[in-house]
Scaffold this motif. Structure first.
Motif, PDB file in Angstrom:
ATOM      1  N   ILE A   7      -1.537  -1.359  -4.090  1.00 32.55           N
ATOM      2  CA  ILE A   7      -2.681  -0.454  -3.996  1.00 32.55           C
ATOM      3  C   ILE A   7      -2.084   0.937  -3.831  1.00 32.55           C
ATOM      4  N   ILE A   8      -2.354   1.801  -4.802  1.00 30.26           N
ATOM      5  CA  ILE A   8      -1.833   3.171  -4.765  1.00 30.26           C
ATOM      6  C   ILE A   8      -2.941   4.112  -4.320  1.00 30.26           C
ATOM      7  N   PHE A   9      -2.637   4.930  -3.305  1.00 29.42           N
ATOM      8  CA  PHE A   9      -3.568   5.957  -2.849  1.00 29.42           C
ATOM      9  C   PHE A   9      -3.098   7.292  -3.423  1.00 29.42           C
ATOM     10  N   ALA A  10      -3.997   7.972  -4.158  1.00 35.32           N
ATOM     11  CA  ALA A  10      -3.641   9.260  -4.763  1.00 35.32           C
ATOM     12  C   ALA A  10      -4.851  10.183  -4.738  1.00 35.32           C
ATOM     13  N   THR A  11      -4.605  11.458  -5.019  1.00 33.38           N
ATOM     14  CA  THR A  11      -5.686  12.444  -5.090  1.00 33.38           C
ATOM     15  C   THR A  11      -5.713  13.066  -6.485  1.00 33.38           C
ATOM     16  N   THR A  12      -6.853  13.642  -6.851  1.00 31.70           N
ATOM     17  CA  THR A  12      -6.991  14.211  -8.197  1.00 31.70           C
ATOM     18  C   THR A  12      -6.027  15.381  -8.428  1.00 31.70           C
ATOM     19  N   SER A  13      -5.576  16.047  -7.360  1.00 37.50           N
ATOM     20  CA  SER A  13      -4.619  17.149  -7.522  1.00 37.50           C
ATOM     21  C   SER A  13      -3.233  16.653  -7.945  1.00 37.50           C
ATOM     22  N   GLN A  14      -3.020  15.348  -7.900  1.00 37.87           N
ATOM     23  CA  GLN A  14      -1.719  14.786  -8.310  1.00 37.87           C
ATOM     24  C   GLN A  14      -1.659  14.449  -9.797  1.00 37.87           C
ATOM     25  N   LEU A  15      -2.738  14.719 -10.521  1.00 40.43           N
ATOM     26  CA  LEU A  15      -2.748  14.462 -11.963  1.00 40.43           C
ATOM     27  C   LEU A  15      -1.883  15.485 -12.691  1.00 40.43           C
ATOM     28  N   VAL A  16      -1.000  14.999 -13.564  1.00 40.29           N
ATOM     29  CA  VAL A  16      -0.191  15.880 -14.409  1.00 40.29           C
ATOM     30  C   VAL A  16      -0.257  15.361 -15.844  1.00 40.29           C
ATOM     31  N   ASP A  17       0.037  16.225 -16.801  1.00 37.81           N
ATOM     32  CA  ASP A  17      -0.031  15.812 -18.208  1.00 37.81           C
ATOM     33  C   ASP A  17       1.137  14.927 -18.626  1.00 37.81           C
ATOM     34  N   THR A  18       2.351  15.300 -18.213  1.00 37.67           N
ATOM     35  CA  THR A  18       3.543  14.587 -18.688  1.00 37.67           C
ATOM     36  C   THR A  18       4.478  14.233 -17.532  1.00 37.67           C
ATOM     37  N   ILE A  19       5.401  13.310 -17.817  1.00 36.64           N
ATOM     38  CA  ILE A  19       6.416  12.939 -16.819  1.00 36.64           C
ATOM     39  C   ILE A  19       7.279  14.163 -16.483  1.00 36.64           C
ATOM     40  N   GLY A  20       7.591  14.973 -17.488  1.00 29.68           N
ATOM     41  CA  GLY A  20       8.395  16.180 -17.273  1.00 29.68           C
ATOM     42  C   GLY A  20       7.761  17.112 -16.257  1.00 29.68           C
TER      43      GLY A  20
ATOM     44  N   LEU B  85       0.879  -1.173   0.000  1.00 29.65           N
ATOM     45  CA  LEU B  85       0.000   0.000   0.000  1.00 29.65           C
ATOM     46  C   LEU B  85       0.911   1.216   0.000  1.00 29.65           C
ATOM     47  N   SER B  86       0.725   2.103  -0.982  1.00 32.50           N
ATOM     48  CA  SER B  86       1.662   3.215  -1.122  1.00 32.50           C
ATOM     49  C   SER B  86       0.993   4.455  -1.707  1.00 32.50           C
ATOM     50  N   PRO B  87       1.485   5.634  -1.333  1.00 34.34           N
ATOM     51  CA  PRO B  87       1.107   6.839  -2.073  1.00 34.34           C
ATOM     52  C   PRO B  87       1.967   6.915  -3.340  1.00 34.34           C
ATOM     53  N   CYS B  88       1.881   7.992  -4.084  1.00 32.64           N
ATOM     54  CA  CYS B  88       2.740   8.177  -5.260  1.00 32.64           C
ATOM     55  C   CYS B  88       3.075   9.656  -5.388  1.00 32.64           C
ATOM     56  N   GLU B  89       3.963   9.974  -6.315  1.00 35.57           N
ATOM     57  CA  GLU B  89       4.290  11.378  -6.573  1.00 35.57           C
ATOM     58  C   GLU B  89       3.216  11.995  -7.467  1.00 35.57           C
ATOM     59  N   ASN B  90       2.937  11.327  -8.596  1.00 34.99           N
ATOM     60  CA  ASN B  90       1.976  11.860  -9.556  1.00 34.99           C
ATOM     61  C   ASN B  90       1.322  10.756 -10.374  1.00 34.99           C
ATOM     62  N   LEU B  91       0.209  11.111 -11.003  1.00 32.80           N
ATOM     63  CA  LEU B  91      -0.470  10.267 -11.985  1.00 32.80           C
ATOM     64  C   LEU B  91      -0.249  10.952 -13.330  1.00 32.80           C
ATOM     65  N   VAL B  92       0.389  10.258 -14.278  1.00 36.44           N
ATOM     66  CA  VAL B  92       0.805  10.874 -15.541  1.00 36.44           C
ATOM     67  C   VAL B  92      -0.201  10.553 -16.642  1.00 36.44           C
ATOM     68  N   ALA B  93      -0.842  11.597 -17.158  1.00 32.97           N
ATOM     69  CA  ALA B  93      -1.951  11.410 -18.090  1.00 32.97           C
ATOM     70  C   ALA B  93      -1.523  10.876 -19.455  1.00 32.97           C
ATOM     71  N   ASP B  94      -0.396  11.365 -20.007  1.00 35.48           N
ATOM     72  CA  ASP B  94      -0.113  11.021 -21.400  1.00 35.48           C
ATOM     73  C   ASP B  94       0.251   9.559 -21.634  1.00 35.48           C
ATOM     74  N   ASN B  95       0.616   8.828 -20.563  1.00 38.32           N
ATOM     75  CA  ASN B  95       0.843   7.384 -20.746  1.00 38.32           C
ATOM     76  C   ASN B  95       0.164   6.532 -19.667  1.00 38.32           C
ATOM     77  N   GLY B  96      -0.646   7.153 -18.815  1.00 34.58           N
ATOM     78  CA  GLY B  96      -1.389   6.403 -17.799  1.00 34.58           C
ATOM     79  C   GLY B  96      -0.512   5.753 -16.755  1.00 34.58           C
ATOM     80  N   ALA B  97       0.654   6.361 -16.474  1.00 27.71           N
ATOM     81  CA  ALA B  97       1.624   5.763 -15.544  1.00 27.71           C
ATOM     82  C   ALA B  97       1.520   6.374 -14.150  1.00 27.71           C
TER      83      ALA B  97
END
Length: 202
Positions: free
Chosen positions: A139-152, A106-118
Motif C-alpha cells: 500500500i503506497i501513500f502519496a500526494t498529488t504534489s508527487q506527480l512527475v512526468d518522467t523518471i528523469g 505500507l510505504s511512502p514513495c519518492e514520486n508517481l511517474v506519469a509517462d509509464n504509470g510507475a
C-alpha cells in the motif's frame, strides 16, 4: 487539480464534446494529456488499484477498507517509515528493518511517474531491501504534489531534496499484478499487488 473529477467526470460532457481520438487524423499531433490524467491511465493499465482521497480521514477509511477486503490485520503489516508510522500510529505496526514475515508493506514513495504509470522509490522508503525481499502486497501513500512526468524529472527531484546524501537503491515498481511475473515481457522485474492511497494536497 481535481483528479477525482477527471476519473469520474460526467459521461454526457465527454459525449457532447465529440473530440475523441477516433475523429482525429492519424497525422495529427498527439494530444498532450495533463500529468495527473496520464498517470491515472498508465497506472491502471499496469494493474494498479487507485484510491483518491480529499482528506486524511478518507485515507484512514480507505486503508481500513483495504485491510478488511483482504482479511489483513496489523500483525500482517510492515512499515519502515517513521513518519508513516506516526500517521497510522493507532495500528502499531511492526517497525523493523526486516519485513520477511510480513504480508503487506505500507510505504511512502519518492514520486508517481506519469509517462509509464510507475512508482519511484528509494532507500528513503525501503532501506537497502531488494523488491524481491519485500512482501508481495504494497500500500503506497502519496500526494498529488508527487506527480512527475518522467523518471528523469523524479531523479532530479530526489537529487535536489537530498543534496547532502543522495539515497541509494532507487528503483521503480510498474507491474501491479503478481501473475505478470510469468510473462517473459516482465522477466527480471518485481510485480507487486499494489494499492495507491493518493491524497490531494494541491
Amino acid at each position: 487539480m481535481s483528479l477525482f473529477k477527471k476519473l469520474f467526470g460526467s459521461k454526457q460532457k465527454k459525449e457532447a464534446s465529440g473530440t475523441g481520438a477516433d475523429e482525429r487524423g492519424k497525422f495529427m499531433p498527439e494530444i498532450k494529456l495533463p500529468t495527473d490524467e496520464k498517470f491515472t491511465i498508465n497506472f491502471k493499465k499496469n494493474g494498479g488499484k487507485f484510491l483518491y482521497c480529499d482528506s486524511l480521514e478518507e485515507i484512514h477509511e480507505c486503508f481500513n477498507n483495504i485491510l478488511s477486503e483482504n482479511n489483513w490485520t496489523k500483525e500482517h503489516i510492515c512499515c519502515l517509515d517513521p513518519k508513516l508510522n506516526d500517521l497510522f500510529k493507532k495500528y502499531k505496526f511492526s517497525n523493523s528493518n526486516n519485513c520477511h514475515n510480513a504480508t503487506l508493506l505500507l510505504s511512502p514513495c519518492e514520486n508517481l511517474v506519469a509517462d509509464n504509470g510507475a512508482i519511484l522509490i528509494s532507500s528513503n522508503q525501503i532501506k537497502e531491501s531488494k523488491l524481491n525481499d519485500l512482501p508481495d502486497n504494497f500500500i503506497i501513500f502519496a500526494t498529488t504534489s508527487q506527480l512527475v512526468d518522467t523518471i528523469g524529472e523524479g531523479l532530479r527531484g530526489i537529487k535536489n531534496k537530498n543534496k547532502n546524501q543522495i539515497p541509494t537503491n532507487i528503483t521503480t515498481i510498474k507491474h501491479f499484478s503478481i501473475q505478470e511475473e510469468k510473462d517473459f515481457l516482465t522477466y527480471g522485474s518485481s510485480s507487486k499487488n499494489l494499492y495507491l492511497l493518493l491524497l490531494e494536497d494541491l
